[in-house]
Design a protein around this motif. Structure first.
Motif, short mmCIF file in Angstrom:
data_model
loop_
_atom_site.label_atom_id
_atom_site.label_comp_id
_atom_site.label_asym_id
_atom_site.label_seq_id
_atom_site.Cartn_x
_atom_site.Cartn_y
_atom_site.Cartn_z
N GLY A 44 0.84 -1.21 0.00
CA GLY A 44 0.00 0.00 0.00
C GLY A 44 0.87 1.25 0.00
N TRP A 45 1.93 1.24 0.80
CA TRP A 45 2.83 2.40 0.87
C TRP A 45 3.49 2.60 -0.50
N ALA A 46 3.86 1.49 -1.15
CA ALA A 46 4.51 1.59 -2.48
C ALA A 46 3.51 2.17 -3.49
N ALA A 51 7.38 6.57 -6.29
CA ALA A 51 8.65 7.08 -6.80
C ALA A 51 9.47 7.79 -5.72
N ALA A 52 8.85 8.07 -4.58
CA ALA A 52 9.58 8.77 -3.51
C ALA A 52 10.67 7.86 -2.94
N THR A 53 11.73 8.47 -2.45
CA THR A 53 12.81 7.67 -1.86
C THR A 53 12.38 7.11 -0.52
N ALA A 54 12.52 5.80 -0.37
CA ALA A 54 12.17 5.15 0.90
C ALA A 54 13.39 5.00 1.80
N ILE A 55 14.50 4.56 1.21
CA ILE A 55 15.69 4.24 2.01
C ILE A 55 16.95 4.81 1.39
N VAL A 56 17.81 5.33 2.24
CA VAL A 56 19.14 5.74 1.83
C VAL A 56 20.12 4.99 2.73
N ALA A 57 21.12 4.37 2.12
CA ALA A 57 22.13 3.69 2.93
C ALA A 57 23.48 3.81 2.25
N ASP A 58 24.52 4.03 3.05
CA ASP A 58 25.88 4.04 2.51
C ASP A 58 26.38 2.61 2.48
N SER A 59 26.95 2.20 1.37
CA SER A 59 27.56 0.88 1.31
C SER A 59 28.96 1.08 0.75
N PRO A 60 29.80 0.04 0.85
CA PRO A 60 31.16 0.20 0.32
C PRO A 60 31.13 0.62 -1.15
N LEU A 66 16.77 3.66 -2.53
CA LEU A 66 15.68 2.85 -3.07
C LEU A 66 14.38 3.62 -2.95
N SER A 67 13.62 3.66 -4.04
CA SER A 67 12.29 4.26 -3.96
C SER A 67 11.35 3.26 -3.29
#
Ligand code: OOB
Length: 560
Positions: A44-46, A51-60, A66-67
């Motif tokens: 439902g949230w999707a 298209a809104a950004t759901a998650i931001v994460a720093d990775s190597p 991710l939207s």
């Protein structure tokens, strides 16, 4: 391939203590228990925020964003990959992941299938993990490859030998001899393409019953080994959504996950679940250190985050010399342990954010100060219950209500407070009253306005020759001393008085301190002679629990 069927076993997981029927009806009628299971809510949230950004994460490999739509698909892929392992609704999977994207995708993939995540904290090690795997009967164990220099694959090798129910080890990153979560998601992705070449329809899959257990949280474990706390889809969804509403979270907010995501506070108070439910953006911090957190706050324009007091103290001190850009931060939630009023007052001055105190527990009950409360209330009380249906009692040692304003033990029951730990009938007989109140072990009093003030824990009192010394109270006085950066008070065995009072402190940079200084200082502040420490131990740092609270048990062990 057919999906797992939801059986009655899922709704009535053996060892889960349900609410009595009359309470279930009451909470449903009053609108607390409503909507679908958590994994379906993400769909439902999707749809609403695609298209809104759901998650931001720093990775190597760089910053990953991710939207909502991408998150939803990633969760479907992983869930389809999990099907291939033969997991089915009601199975338990021990999730031991730090704050990385896989924590969120795996959590929702499991929730979608009605498989129950057991949320271990990154700092847990062999003893706790083996205990949790055994107690939960976990069929799989999910780990990062390495985290903060620790190779989790080596630990997993030991766990699969020690706990035979663990059939699969799922790895975020390099899998070694085990299964990569990325490979599972790939298989799932291809599988889904075959099943629905138009890429549109969902495979027919039974949804978990929303009254069933969704997750098993880990108790703070102040007595004995950690216990498992069964939270249902309905009660946990309410917990997160009502918290988001109370905090006035909207799609404009950016929530920083600074504490370990597996802890109830950053997960659902309102945390990850509450933020995603309103279309906000979550930013995962790999470490809660001031450097990492301040960089992310400035870069991602973070508006809200949650910390424990020890971390708040560190951030405030570090901000003093680093001068970070925290102008976006509107709310700093502080909870998990007692926040002293002095530090509470400094937070808005130094970080520019309002303080909200959160007195919560994985077992359920959440107390919050409200955004409209006068600063004095937010700085000196631990707030009041989230739900109108939360029942609280403040009782004496015989379970009799004390008069208003008097300190007693907090008992509670309500629409999101458990009626029993998982598979723990003997402990439950002690931890819950016959009519279903959870005995929190916390000593509280009610202010005339109806806010709770936490005065300590039942066992956190030192009996010095018959006089009761409240560790919490004494710590607050110690922290007012300019040479003291962190303080913890514990009892020490003493032949004369039974228990003497030991102050364990970390000094502020460049300071020195003697016991006589501390004693004179406290006496000058007007403290009773019996309250004043008999022993002073200076340490470089205080031991912390996996979520970052001062670990008193470890301190007592170390110095007794
Ligand atoms: C949170 O949950 P837990 O399960 O790790 O620990 C609960 C215990 C409480 O019973 C109380 O003893 C202590 O932690 N506590 C506080 C407090 N918040 C929790 N003591 C004094 N002041 C506070 N503000 O710690 C937790 C769960 C959800 C939200 C926030 C914290």
């Amino acid at each position: 391939m057919t999906g797992p069927l939801v059986t009655d076993r899922a709704a009535t997981l053996d060892g889960f203590v349900p609410w009595p029927r009359e309470f279930a009806r009451r909470y449903t009628d009053a609108g607390y228990w409503t909507g679908g299971p958590l994994g379906e809510r993400l769909r439902g949230w999707a749809r609403a925020y695609g298209a809104a950004t759901a998650i931001v994460a720093d990775s190597p490999a760089g910053v990953v964003r991710l939207s909502y739509a991408e998150l939803d698909h990633a969760v479907d892929d992983l869930a389809a990959g999990l099907d291939g392992l033969g997991l089915s609704a009601g199975d338990r999977v021990l999730v031991h992941l730090p704050n990385r994207i896989e924590f969120v995708t795996l959590l929702f993939a499991l929730l979608r299938r009605g498989v129950i995540p057991v949320l271990a904290l990154p700092a847990h090690r062999r003893v706790e993990i083996e205990h949790l795997a055994r107690l939960s009967g976990a069929v799989a164990y999910a780990i990062p490859d390495t985290h903060e220099g620790f190779d989790h694959r080596a630990l997993a090798e030991e766990i699969v030998v020690a706990v035979p129910t663990v059939r699969h080890v799922l790895v975020a990153g390099q899998p070694g001899p085990f299964t990569a979560l990325a490979a599972l998601a790939d298989t799932g992705h291809r599988q889904r393409d075959v099943e629905r070449p138009d890429g549109d329809q969902r495979p027919a899959m039974a949804e978990p019953d929303p009254s069933a257990v969704a997750v098993l949280l880990i108790s703070g474990g102040t007595t004995g080994k950690p216990k498992l706390i069964p939270r249902t889809h309905w009660d946990y969804a309410y917990n997160a959504a009502a918290s988001a509403e109370l905090c006035r979270l909207t799609s404009d907010d950016v929530y920083l996950v600074a504490l370990p995501a597996a802890h109830n506070f950053p997960l659902a108070c309102p945390g990850i679940l509450g933020a995603l439910g309103v279309g906000a953006r979550i930013v995962l911090a790999r470490s809660p250190s001031p450097e990492t957190a301040f960089d992310l706050i400035a870069r991602e324009r973070v508006t809200v985050t949650a910390v424990v007091p020890a971390l708040a103290r560190l951030w405030v001190t570090a901000a003093g010399w680093e001068g970070p850009d925290t102008t976006s931060l509107r709310l700093l939630q502080v909870g998990g342990a007692r926040l002293d009023a002095e530090l509470a007052r400094r937070i808005p001055q130094v970080l520019g954010a309002a303080v909200q105190q959160v007195f919560g527990m994985a077992e359920g009950l959440l107390n919050y100060t409200r955004p409209d409360d006068p600063a004095e209330v937010a700085h000196t009380t631990q707030g009041r219950p989230l739900a109108a249906a939360d029942e609280i009692r403040v009782v004496d040692g015989d379970g009799v209500d004390v008069p208003a304003g008097v300190v007693g033990e907090l008992w509670t029951r309500g629409p999101y407070t458990i009626r029993g730990y998982y598979l723990a009938p003997e402990h439950n007989a002690l931890a819950f009253s016959p009519d279903g109140f959870y005995r929190t072990g916390d000593l509280v009093r009610l202010t005339p306005e109806g806010n709770l003030v936490v005065e300590g824990r039942i066992k956190d009192v030192i009996n010095r020759g018959g006089e009761n010394v409240s560790a919490t109270e004494l710590e607050e006085h110690l922290l007012a001393h300019r040479a003291i950066a962190h303080a913890a008070v514990v009892g020490a065995a003493d032949e004369q008085v039974g228990e003497s009072v030991r102050a364990v402190v970390v000094l502020a940079p460049g300071e020195t301190l003697k016991l006589t200084d501390v004693r004179n200082y406290l006496l000058a502040r007007g403290l009773a002679r019996f309250m004043v420490p008999d022993l002073l131990t200076i340490v470089d740092e205080l031991p912390l629990t996996p979520v970052g609270k001062i670990d008193k048990r470890e301190l007592r062990r170390r110095f007794d």
